[in-house]
Design a protein around this motif. Structure first.
Motif, PDB file in Angstrom:
ATOM      1  N   UNK A  26       0.846  -1.194   0.000  1.00 39.82           N
ATOM      2  CA  UNK A  26       0.000   0.000   0.000  1.00 39.82           C
ATOM      3  C   UNK A  26       0.884   1.248   0.000  1.00 39.82           C
ATOM      4  N   UNK A  27       0.516   2.198  -0.835  1.00 40.27           N
ATOM      5  CA  UNK A  27       1.315   3.403  -0.996  1.00 40.27           C
ATOM      6  C   UNK A  27       0.399   4.595  -1.264  1.00 40.27           C
ATOM      7  N   UNK A  28       0.799   5.758  -0.775  1.00 42.90           N
ATOM      8  CA  UNK A  28       0.051   6.984  -1.013  1.00 42.90           C
ATOM      9  C   UNK A  28       1.057   8.129  -1.133  1.00 42.90           C
ATOM     10  N   UNK A  29       0.746   9.099  -1.952  1.00 45.41           N
ATOM     11  CA  UNK A  29       1.603  10.281  -2.086  1.00 45.41           C
ATOM     12  C   UNK A  29       1.472  11.151  -0.835  1.00 45.41           C
ATOM     13  N   UNK A  30       2.585  11.734  -0.396  1.00 49.56           N
ATOM     14  CA  UNK A  30       2.580  12.598   0.775  1.00 49.56           C
ATOM     15  C   UNK A  30       1.581  13.743   0.606  1.00 49.56           C
ATOM     16  N   UNK A  31       1.518  14.329  -0.585  1.00 48.39           N
ATOM     17  CA  UNK A  31       0.599  15.438  -0.833  1.00 48.39           C
ATOM     18  C   UNK A  31      -0.854  15.055  -0.623  1.00 48.39           C
ATOM     19  N   UNK A  32      -1.201  13.816  -0.979  1.00 43.68           N
ATOM     20  CA  UNK A  32      -2.571  13.334  -0.779  1.00 43.68           C
ATOM     21  C   UNK A  32      -2.879  13.250   0.716  1.00 43.68           C
ATOM     22  N   UNK A  33      -1.942  12.686   1.474  1.00 45.26           N
ATOM     23  CA  UNK A  33      -2.117  12.600   2.933  1.00 45.26           C
ATOM     24  C   UNK A  33      -2.210  13.994   3.557  1.00 45.26           C
ATOM     25  N   UNK A  34      -1.279  14.859   3.178  1.00 41.74           N
ATOM     26  CA  UNK A  34      -1.184  16.180   3.788  1.00 41.74           C
ATOM     27  C   UNK A  34      -2.418  17.034   3.495  1.00 41.74           C
ATOM     28  N   UNK A  35      -2.965  16.909   2.300  1.00 42.80           N
ATOM     29  CA  UNK A  35      -4.079  17.766   1.885  1.00 42.80           C
ATOM     30  C   UNK A  35      -5.455  17.180   2.173  1.00 42.80           C
ATOM     31  N   UNK A  36      -5.514  15.959   2.715  1.00 43.94           N
ATOM     32  CA  UNK A  36      -6.790  15.327   3.018  1.00 43.94           C
ATOM     33  C   UNK A  36      -7.399  15.952   4.281  1.00 43.94           C
ATOM     34  N   UNK A  37      -8.650  16.336   4.206  1.00 49.07           N
ATOM     35  CA  UNK A  37      -9.331  16.994   5.321  1.00 49.07           C
ATOM     36  C   UNK A  37      -9.420  16.092   6.541  1.00 49.07           C
ATOM     37  N   UNK A  63      14.146  10.085   1.987  1.00 53.82           N
ATOM     38  CA  UNK A  63      14.575  11.232   2.774  1.00 53.82           C
ATOM     39  C   UNK A  63      14.247  11.078   4.246  1.00 53.82           C
ATOM     40  N   UNK A  64      14.592  12.106   4.999  1.00 51.29           N
ATOM     41  CA  UNK A  64      14.376  12.109   6.441  1.00 51.29           C
ATOM     42  C   UNK A  64      13.090  12.840   6.826  1.00 51.29           C
ATOM     43  N   UNK A  65      12.779  13.895   6.085  1.00 52.16           N
ATOM     44  CA  UNK A  65      11.681  14.783   6.443  1.00 52.16           C
ATOM     45  C   UNK A  65      10.898  15.139   5.186  1.00 52.16           C
ATOM     46  N   UNK A  70       7.104  20.743  -1.535  1.00 57.01           N
ATOM     47  CA  UNK A  70       8.371  20.203  -2.055  1.00 57.01           C
ATOM     48  C   UNK A  70       8.292  18.692  -2.253  1.00 57.01           C
ATOM     49  N   UNK A  71       7.672  17.994  -1.306  1.00 52.22           N
ATOM     50  CA  UNK A  71       7.660  16.531  -1.322  1.00 52.22           C
ATOM     51  C   UNK A  71       6.268  15.946  -1.563  1.00 52.22           C
ATOM     52  N   UNK A  72       5.375  16.708  -2.165  1.00 52.74           N
ATOM     53  CA  UNK A  72       4.000  16.229  -2.383  1.00 52.74           C
ATOM     54  C   UNK A  72       3.952  14.939  -3.207  1.00 52.74           C
ATOM     55  N   UNK A  73       4.940  14.724  -4.075  1.00 54.53           N
ATOM     56  CA  UNK A  73       4.931  13.568  -4.973  1.00 54.53           C
ATOM     57  C   UNK A  73       5.700  12.373  -4.423  1.00 54.53           C
ATOM     58  N   UNK A  74       6.172  12.449  -3.185  1.00 57.02           N
ATOM     59  CA  UNK A  74       6.937  11.357  -2.578  1.00 57.02           C
ATOM     60  C   UNK A  74       5.975  10.276  -2.086  1.00 57.02           C
ATOM     61  N   UNK A  75       6.281   9.010  -2.401  1.00 61.84           N
ATOM     62  CA  UNK A  75       5.464   7.891  -1.963  1.00 61.84           C
ATOM     63  C   UNK A  75       5.723   7.561  -0.495  1.00 61.84           C
ATOM     64  N   UNK A  76       4.651   7.403   0.255  1.00 64.66           N
ATOM     65  CA  UNK A  76       4.715   6.892   1.620  1.00 64.66           C
ATOM     66  C   UNK A  76       4.212   5.450   1.516  1.00 64.66           C
TER      67      UNK A  76
END
Length: 81
Positions: A26-37, A63-65, A70-76
């Protein structure tokens, strides 16, 4: 703040918002997580929760942080539950 509880909530949100990646994890982009209400309402410090989960080897990301924009497209990626 109960870190274990926050991390378990994070796992649920990754499952809700994400999907399987090429390796079947399972994977999600950081931007999706961050911008989800819903995530914004659950996590007071999303980045801190992500770092705690990474330290426990429950998730991984490059990365570390992660920083919004900047990192919206990074996979978590979820490694374990």
């Amino acid at each position: 703040m109960n870190v274990e509880h926050e991390v378990s909530l994070l796992v649920g949100e990754i499952k809700r918002l994400g999907g399987p990646n090429a390796e079947g994890k399972m994977s999600v982009k950081f931007g999706v997580l961050f911008n989800d209400t819903q995530c914004a309402n659950i996590f007071e410090a999303l980045v801190g929760t992500l770092r705690a989960a990474k330290k426990r080897k429950i998730i991984t990301f490059e990365g570390e942080l992660l920083l919004q924009g900047v990192h919206d497209n990074v996979d978590v990626v979820l490694l374990s539950e």
